[in-house]
Design an enzyme around this catalytic site. Structure first.
Site, short mmCIF file in Angstrom:
data_model
loop_
_atom_site.label_atom_id
_atom_site.label_comp_id
_atom_site.label_asym_id
_atom_site.label_seq_id
_atom_site.Cartn_x
_atom_site.Cartn_y
_atom_site.Cartn_z
N THR A 126 0.82 -1.21 0.00
CA THR A 126 0.00 0.00 0.00
C THR A 126 0.86 1.26 0.00
O THR A 126 2.00 1.25 0.50
CB THR A 126 -0.90 -0.01 1.26
OG1 THR A 126 -1.48 1.29 1.44
CG2 THR A 126 -0.12 -0.33 2.54
N ASP A 127 0.29 2.36 -0.50
CA ASP A 127 1.01 3.64 -0.45
C ASP A 127 1.19 4.13 0.99
O ASP A 127 2.00 5.02 1.25
CB ASP A 127 0.29 4.71 -1.30
CG ASP A 127 -1.14 4.99 -0.90
OD1 ASP A 127 -1.64 4.40 0.07
OD2 ASP A 127 -1.79 5.82 -1.59
N GLU A 128 0.42 3.57 1.93
CA GLU A 128 0.49 4.05 3.32
C GLU A 128 1.85 3.76 3.96
O GLU A 128 2.18 4.35 4.99
CB GLU A 128 -0.61 3.43 4.17
CG GLU A 128 -1.98 3.81 3.67
CD GLU A 128 -3.07 3.71 4.72
OE1 GLU A 128 -2.76 3.53 5.91
OE2 GLU A 128 -4.23 3.81 4.32
N TYR A 151 -1.55 -0.37 11.25
CA TYR A 151 -1.80 -1.04 9.97
C TYR A 151 -0.64 -0.81 9.00
O TYR A 151 -0.04 -1.76 8.48
CB TYR A 151 -3.11 -0.55 9.33
CG TYR A 151 -3.20 -0.86 7.86
CD1 TYR A 151 -3.38 -2.17 7.42
CD2 TYR A 151 -3.07 0.15 6.88
CE1 TYR A 151 -3.43 -2.47 6.04
CE2 TYR A 151 -3.12 -0.14 5.53
CZ TYR A 151 -3.30 -1.45 5.12
OH TYR A 151 -3.34 -1.75 3.77
N LYS A 155 2.23 -3.35 7.32
CA LYS A 155 2.42 -3.56 5.88
C LYS A 155 3.87 -3.23 5.48
O LYS A 155 4.47 -3.91 4.66
CB LYS A 155 1.44 -2.69 5.08
CG LYS A 155 -0.01 -3.07 5.22
CD LYS A 155 -0.37 -4.43 4.66
CE LYS A 155 -0.33 -4.49 3.16
NZ LYS A 155 -0.80 -5.84 2.68
P1 NAD Z 1 -10.21 -6.81 2.70
O1 NAD Z 1 -10.16 -6.49 4.16
O2 NAD Z 1 -11.43 -6.50 1.92
O3 NAD Z 1 -9.90 -8.35 2.48
C1 NAD Z 1 -8.91 -9.03 3.20
C2 NAD Z 1 -9.12 -10.52 2.97
O4 NAD Z 1 -8.07 -11.22 3.68
C3 NAD Z 1 -10.45 -11.05 3.53
O5 NAD Z 1 -11.05 -11.92 2.60
C4 NAD Z 1 -10.04 -11.80 4.80
O6 NAD Z 1 -10.91 -12.87 5.12
C5 NAD Z 1 -8.65 -12.28 4.40
N1 NAD Z 1 -7.82 -12.57 5.58
C6 NAD Z 1 -7.63 -11.78 6.67
N2 NAD Z 1 -6.84 -12.39 7.56
C7 NAD Z 1 -6.49 -13.59 7.01
C8 NAD Z 1 -5.69 -14.66 7.45
N3 NAD Z 1 -5.08 -14.64 8.64
N4 NAD Z 1 -5.54 -15.73 6.63
C9 NAD Z 1 -6.16 -15.77 5.42
N5 NAD Z 1 -6.96 -14.79 4.97
C10 NAD Z 1 -7.13 -13.70 5.75
O7 NAD Z 1 -8.95 -6.08 2.09
P2 NAD Z 1 -8.75 -5.38 0.66
O8 NAD Z 1 -9.19 -3.97 0.75
O9 NAD Z 1 -9.27 -6.27 -0.39
O10 NAD Z 1 -7.15 -5.36 0.61
C11 NAD Z 1 -6.44 -6.45 0.06
C12 NAD Z 1 -4.95 -6.15 0.14
O11 NAD Z 1 -4.67 -4.92 -0.53
C13 NAD Z 1 -4.45 -5.96 1.57
O12 NAD Z 1 -3.18 -6.54 1.65
C14 NAD Z 1 -4.35 -4.44 1.73
O13 NAD Z 1 -3.35 -4.11 2.65
C15 NAD Z 1 -3.98 -4.03 0.32
N6 NAD Z 1 -4.39 -2.69 -0.09
C16 NAD Z 1 -5.70 -2.30 -0.02
C17 NAD Z 1 -6.06 -1.05 -0.49
C18 NAD Z 1 -7.49 -0.58 -0.45
O14 NAD Z 1 -7.75 0.58 -0.79
N7 NAD Z 1 -8.46 -1.40 -0.10
C19 NAD Z 1 -5.10 -0.19 -1.04
C20 NAD Z 1 -3.77 -0.61 -1.05
C21 NAD Z 1 -3.44 -1.87 -0.60
O1 DAU Z 2 -4.03 4.16 0.80
C1 DAU Z 2 -4.27 2.78 0.71
C2 DAU Z 2 -5.07 2.35 1.92
O2 DAU Z 2 -6.38 2.87 1.73
C3 DAU Z 2 -5.11 0.84 2.11
O3 DAU Z 2 -3.82 0.39 2.39
C4 DAU Z 2 -6.06 0.47 3.25
O4 DAU Z 2 -6.20 -0.95 3.32
C5 DAU Z 2 -7.42 1.08 2.96
O5 DAU Z 2 -8.31 0.81 4.04
C6 DAU Z 2 -7.30 2.59 2.75
O6 DAU Z 2 -6.91 3.27 3.98
P1 DAU Z 2 -7.53 4.70 4.36
O7 DAU Z 2 -7.36 4.92 5.79
O8 DAU Z 2 -7.05 5.75 3.43
O9 DAU Z 2 -9.06 4.39 3.96
P2 DAU Z 2 -10.45 4.66 4.70
O10 DAU Z 2 -11.53 4.32 3.72
O11 DAU Z 2 -10.51 4.07 6.05
O12 DAU Z 2 -10.42 6.25 4.86
C7 DAU Z 2 -10.28 7.10 3.74
C8 DAU Z 2 -10.26 8.54 4.25
O13 DAU Z 2 -11.56 8.85 4.79
C9 DAU Z 2 -9.28 8.76 5.39
O14 DAU Z 2 -8.72 10.06 5.27
C10 DAU Z 2 -10.14 8.70 6.64
C11 DAU Z 2 -11.48 9.23 6.15
N1 DAU Z 2 -12.67 8.67 6.85
C12 DAU Z 2 -12.82 7.33 6.87
C13 DAU Z 2 -13.89 6.75 7.52
C14 DAU Z 2 -14.07 5.25 7.57
C15 DAU Z 2 -13.59 9.52 7.45
O15 DAU Z 2 -13.47 10.75 7.40
N2 DAU Z 2 -14.66 8.95 8.10
C16 DAU Z 2 -14.84 7.59 8.17
O16 DAU Z 2 -15.83 7.15 8.81
#
Ligand code: NAD
Ligand code: DAU
Length: 338
Positions: A126-128, A151, A155
């Site tokens: 992730t970019d985080e 988190y 990562k």
């Molecule tokens: P998500 O939370 O929707 O899905 C995570 C999945 O992992 C779920 O199906 C869960 O059951 C499974 N999981 C959790 N713990 C596990 C374990 N111990 N063993 C096996 N499976 C397990 O997440 P997402 O948003 O689809 O993100 C997927 C990946 O992408 C993650 O690695 C996250 O860090 C990364 N990522 C997400 C975003 C985003 O915006 N959602 C952005 C950048 C990177």
């Molecule tokens: O940048 C990549 C990341 O993006 C991934 O690595 C993470 O898995 C994914 O969850 C996401 O993280 P963020 O913290 O950026 O996403 P989130 O949707 O939780 O929040 C997006 C923005 O919105 C953040 O600035 C916090 C704000 N927010 C979020 C929630 C849930 C609010 O203001 N209110 C809220 O209730």
């Protein structure tokens, strides 16, 4: 020749979108989806995909050595590790779980992949991991890792472990670091689906702080194409930023959603900020463009409208989730934000 692919976390948001995408564009793949089905994992995300020699589901935990050994009893050419605890807010309450799943889980997969001699190990990061940006500038791949939440620290640690397995053992690991994804099947705890479903329920939308934090939004299908490109064209040992180039404040997104749904901005409720809240993320994607030939294609407004339509058309999917037993964290977290 069939290509055997282990996908972990394939019942979550990005993993399930990637499985649909891969079954469509790579008919020669034989996918095993290995997922623990935590609160975020949902087999309904994969509805309509039959289990056969192209796709198989196996329940298991990436942080449990026996489970990981068992899944590796079949051989794989590729491993793609999506499995993670992915929600920043949850990591404020249970950092240990993030260490277990995201760091230990990755290390166990790396170790088994090494033993199995896989051709490619793709780590979904992730970019985080880069931390937070001021008003200007973009993160490039050699930016120092300065994660700010449990988190993102978990990562970043996993990324470093991947690097170590490449440098020390020669495991062909590639890392993608993507920006914030949005699209169908995203669990309604993340900003966009949370606010769409809140608005549809005429409930307040809790916007953290001044609502001016910036994220760089990427349509999930664009990420799937980026992941495929990195897997097939990336160089082992390298990281690739996969970003949407769509910088938006949370307030702008919230207003867009409310306007699109014909709801009043009075639903916006500014609440206490997220601790350690990163101000801005934005990715330099020139490396992915030049080395992978990838670029995002979805226009943000079109993608957001499409996503809103999906949540309108799939009300049962999110109402089933909202009526489930995942709420404990919400009650505490949003009580603290008042
Ligand atoms: P998500 O939370 O929707 O899905 C995570 C999945 O992992 C779920 O199906 C869960 O059951 C499974 N999981 C959790 N713990 C596990 C374990 N111990 N063993 C096996 N499976 C397990 O997440 P997402 O948003 O689809 O993100 C997927 C990946 O992408 C993650 O690695 C996250 O860090 C990364 N990522 C997400 C975003 C985003 O915006 N959602 C952005 C950048 C990177
Ligand atoms: O940048 C990549 C990341 O993006 C991934 O690595 C993470 O898995 C994914 O969850 C996401 O993280 P963020 O913290 O950026 O996403 P989130 O949707 O939780 O929040 C997006 C923005 O919105 C953040 O600035 C916090 C704000 N927010 C979020 C929630 C849930 C609010 O203001 N209110 C809220 O209730």
């Amino acid at each position: 020749m069939p290509i055997r692919v282990l996908i972990t976390g394939g019942a979550g948001f990005i993993g399930s979108n990637f499985i649909r995408y891969a079954l469509d564009v790579r008919p020669e793949w034989q996918i095993v989806n290995f997922d623990l089905l935590t609160y975020a994992g949902n087999l309904a995300n994969l509805e309509g995909i039959p289990e056969n020699d192209k796709y198989r589901f196996l329940k298991g935990d990436v942080s449990n050595l026996d489970d990981v050994k068992k899944v590796f009893e079949s051989g794989f050419e590729y491993v793609i590790n999506f499995a993670a605890e992915s929600h920043v807010d949850r990591s404020l309450y249970d950092p240990g779980l993030f260490i277990k799943t995201n760091i230990l889980g990755t290390q166990l997969l790396l170790a088994q992949a090494r033993q199995a001699g896989v051709q490619r190990f793709l780590q979904i990061s992730t970019d985080e991991v880069y931390g937070s940006l001021g008003k200007d500038g973009l993160f490039c791949e050699d930016w120092p890792l300065k994660p700010n939440s449990p988190y993102s620290a978990s990562k970043a640690s996993a990324d470093l472990m991947c690097r170590a397995y490449f440098e020390t053992f020669g495991l062909p690991v590639i890392i993608t670091r993507s920006s914030n994804n949005y699209g169908p099947y995203q669990f309604p705890e993340k900003l966009i689906p949370f606010f769409i479903t809140k608005a549809l329920n005429d409930e307040p939308l809790p916007l953290y702080g001044d609502g001016l934090n910036v994220r760089d939004w990427l349509y999930v299908e664009d990420n799937c194409a980026g992941i495929m490109a990195a897997l097939e064209k990336g160089k082992p040992g390298e990281c690739y930023n996969i970003g949407g180039g769509n910088e938006m404040t949370n307030l702008e997104i919230t207003k867009f959603i409310l306007q699109d749904l014909g709801k009043s901005e009075e639903l916006i409720k500014f609440v206490k900020d997220r601790p350690g809240h990163d101000r801005r993320y934005a990715l330099d994607i020139s490396k992915a463009k030049s080395e992978l030939g990838w670029r995002p294609v979805m226009d943000f407004r079109e993608g957001l409208k499409k996503t809103i339509r999906w949540y309108l058309a799939n009300e049962k999917w999110w109402r089933d989730i909202l009526s489930g037993d995942y709420r404990g964290f919400y009650d505490i977290h949003y009580r603290e934000r008042r």
